[in-house]
Design a protein around this motif. Structure first.
Motif, short mmCIF file in Angstrom:
data_model
loop_
_atom_site.label_atom_id
_atom_site.label_comp_id
_atom_site.label_asym_id
_atom_site.label_seq_id
_atom_site.Cartn_x
_atom_site.Cartn_y
_atom_site.Cartn_z
N VAL A 215 -44.06 -51.89 -6.39
CA VAL A 215 -43.64 -51.19 -5.18
C VAL A 215 -42.78 -52.09 -4.29
CG1 VAL A 215 -44.53 -50.19 -3.01
CG2 VAL A 215 -45.57 -49.58 -5.20
N LEU A 216 -43.00 -53.40 -4.36
CA LEU A 216 -42.28 -54.33 -3.50
C LEU A 216 -40.76 -54.20 -3.64
CD1 LEU A 216 -42.14 -56.91 -1.67
CD2 LEU A 216 -42.24 -58.24 -3.79
N VAL A 217 -40.28 -54.13 -4.88
CA VAL A 217 -38.83 -54.15 -5.10
C VAL A 217 -38.14 -52.95 -4.45
CG1 VAL A 217 -37.03 -54.09 -6.85
CG2 VAL A 217 -39.02 -55.57 -7.17
N PRO A 218 -38.55 -51.71 -4.70
CA PRO A 218 -37.88 -50.60 -3.98
C PRO A 218 -38.16 -50.62 -2.49
CG PRO A 218 -39.73 -49.79 -5.29
CD PRO A 218 -39.51 -51.20 -5.70
N ALA A 219 -39.34 -51.12 -2.08
CA ALA A 219 -39.63 -51.17 -0.64
C ALA A 219 -38.67 -52.11 0.08
CB ALA A 219 -41.07 -51.61 -0.42
N GLU A 220 -38.22 -53.17 -0.60
CA GLU A 220 -37.30 -54.11 0.03
C GLU A 220 -35.86 -53.60 0.04
OE1 GLU A 220 -39.28 -58.52 -0.42
OE2 GLU A 220 -38.02 -57.82 -2.06
N MET A 221 -35.65 -52.40 -0.43
CA MET A 221 -34.33 -51.79 -0.34
C MET A 221 -34.19 -50.95 0.93
SD MET A 221 -33.75 -50.64 -4.32
CE MET A 221 -33.82 -51.85 -5.65
N PHE A 222 -35.25 -50.95 1.75
CA PHE A 222 -35.23 -50.18 2.99
C PHE A 222 -35.23 -51.13 4.19
CE2 PHE A 222 -37.63 -47.43 0.02
CZ PHE A 222 -36.79 -46.32 0.00
N GLY A 223 -34.10 -51.34 4.80
CA GLY A 223 -34.04 -51.98 6.10
C GLY A 223 -34.32 -53.47 6.15
N VAL A 224 -34.23 -54.21 5.03
CA VAL A 224 -34.39 -55.65 5.09
C VAL A 224 -33.12 -56.30 4.53
CG1 VAL A 224 -36.90 -55.60 4.89
CG2 VAL A 224 -35.52 -55.72 2.82
N SER A 225 -32.91 -57.54 4.89
CA SER A 225 -31.69 -58.24 4.48
C SER A 225 -31.97 -59.44 3.60
CB SER A 225 -30.91 -58.69 5.73
OG SER A 225 -31.71 -59.54 6.54
N ASN A 226 -33.17 -59.51 3.03
CA ASN A 226 -33.49 -60.57 2.07
C ASN A 226 -34.63 -60.09 1.18
OD1 ASN A 226 -35.67 -60.64 3.78
ND2 ASN A 226 -35.41 -62.75 4.43
N GLY A 227 -34.98 -60.90 0.21
CA GLY A 227 -36.01 -60.51 -0.73
C GLY A 227 -35.42 -60.13 -2.08
N LEU A 228 -36.27 -60.03 -3.08
CA LEU A 228 -35.82 -59.73 -4.43
C LEU A 228 -35.31 -58.30 -4.57
CD1 LEU A 228 -38.66 -61.58 -6.37
CD2 LEU A 228 -36.26 -62.28 -6.18
N GLY A 229 -35.93 -57.37 -3.87
CA GLY A 229 -35.44 -55.99 -3.90
C GLY A 229 -34.06 -55.88 -3.29
N TYR A 230 -33.85 -56.59 -2.19
CA TYR A 230 -32.52 -56.61 -1.58
C TYR A 230 -31.51 -57.27 -2.51
CZ TYR A 230 -28.73 -57.87 1.58
OH TYR A 230 -27.48 -58.03 2.15
N ALA A 231 -31.94 -58.30 -3.25
CA ALA A 231 -31.04 -58.97 -4.18
C ALA A 231 -30.58 -58.03 -5.29
CB ALA A 231 -31.73 -60.20 -4.78
#
Length: 275
Positions: A215-231
Motif C-alpha cells: 500500500v505504501l507505494v501507491p499511497a506515496e503517489m498522493f501529495g508527497v514529493s519524496n519516497g519510493l512511490g513518488y520515485a
C-alpha cells in the motif's frame, strides 16, 4: 504397573523422521538459485526478445534495470527516498500495532464483543485502504500524515485478527495453574499470555508488513514529493523506464529484506508426507 512405553529403551524408541533441510541444504539452496535464475532469464526473454520492438518494455530488461539501479544506489536522492518510505512504514505499523493488539485481545477474550462487531470489522477490513485516500487527504492534507494513516489502515486488521485468533488458542489451563500457585494477574500475563501470543503476533506483523509495504507505494503517489512511490511516478512522468525498472527492483529488494527481518526467510515448514 509397568507399561510397554516404560520399557522402551532409547535404542528401541522410534527415531524422529530426518529433516530434509538439514540433510540436503546444498540441494535446497541450488533449487532456490535455479528458480531465481530462471525468472531472470524469462524477464530477459520478454524484454529483449519478445517485446524488443516495444519502446517501453524493451528498456526495462534486467541488464538495463541493474545498470540503472547501480547508478541510483550512489545517489543521495535514493537514500532520502528509502529513508522517507521506511519512516512512514514504521510509523504506520506502530500505530496499527498500538491499536490492533488491544482490539485483538478484546475480540479474542470476549466472544460477545467479537460477534457483535463482526459485520463492521469485516466491512472495514474488506474496504481497500486506498479507497480512503480522498477522504484522508481532505482531512489531513498532504505530506506524511495521509500516507502514514493509509498504511496504518492497511496493517490494522491483520494484527487484530492475528492477535484475536492467538488469544482464542491460548490454553486456559496454564493460567489456572499459575493462579493456583499464587501468581498475580501481571505474572499470569507475563508467564502465559505473552509467550503464547508471541508466535501469532509475529505472524500477524509479517502479514501486516507485506500489506503495508504494498500500500505504501501507491499511497506515496498522493501529495508527497519524496519516497519510493513518488520515485516510481517521477520516473514514469520523465519517460525514464530504465530508472522505473530499477526502482521496482529496489522496492522488491527492500520488501524482501524486511520480511527476512521478521523471520520470513526462516520459515522452512514442509509436510511430513511430502506434499
Amino acid at each position: 504397573m509397568t507399561t510397554s512405553a516404560d520399557t522402551l529403551s532409547p535404542a528401541t524408541a522410534v527415531p524422529a523422521p530426518p529433516d530434509p533441510h538439514r540433510r540436503r541444504p546444498a540441494i535446497w539452496a541450488a533449487w532456490r538459485a535455479a528458480v531465481v535464475l530462471l525468472v531472470v532469464l524469462l524477464w530477459a526473454l520478454l524484454a529483449d526478445v519478445i517485446f524488443a520492438g516495444n519502446a517501453v518494455l524493451s528498456r526495462m530488461g534486467p541488464i538495463s534495470a541493474a545498470g540503472a539501479l547501480a547508478g541510483m544506489l550512489v545517489e543521495d536522492v535514493t537514500l532520502a527516498a528509502v529513508t522517507a518510505s521506511l519512516g512512514r512504514l514504521l510509523s504506520g505499523l506502530l500505530i496499527a500495532t498500538v491499536i490492533g493488539v488491544p482490539l485483538g485481545l478484546l475480540f479474542g477474550s470476549r466472544a460477545l464483543v467479537e460477534y457483535a462487531t463482526a459485520p463492521v470489522v469485516q466491512f472495514l477490513r474488506m474496504t481497500s485502504p486506498l479507497a480512503w485516500a480522498p477522504l484522508v487527504i481532505v482531512l489531513l492534507g498532504s505530506d506524511d500524515a495521509p500516507v502514514i494513516t493509509l498504511i496504518a489502515l492497511a496493517a490494522l486488521w491483520p494484527i487484530v485478527l492475528g492477535v484475536s485468533s492467538g488469544t482464542r488458542a491460548l490454553d486456559p489451563g496454564a493460567a489456572l495453574v499459575a493462579r493456583s500457585l499464587g501468581a498475580t494477574r501481571w505474572e499470569v500475563i507475563r508467564s502465559t499470555v505473552i509467550p503464547g501470543l508471541a508466535g501469532p503476533l509475529r505472524t500477524a506483523l509479517r502479514v501486516a508488513l507485506g500489506i503495508a509495504w504494498v500500500v505504501l507505494v501507491p499511497a506515496e503517489m498522493f501529495g508527497v514529493s519524496n519516497g519510493l512511490g513518488y520515485a516510481v511516478l517521477n520516473a514514469r512522468d520523465n519517460l525514464d523506464y530504465e530508472r522505473l525498472a530499477a526502482t521496482m527492483l529496489l522496492i522488491g529488494a527492500i520488501g524482501f529484506l524486511l520480511d527476512r527481518i521478521l523471520g520470513g526467510g526462516a520459515q522452512r515448514g514442509h509436510s511430513a508426507i511430502g506434499f
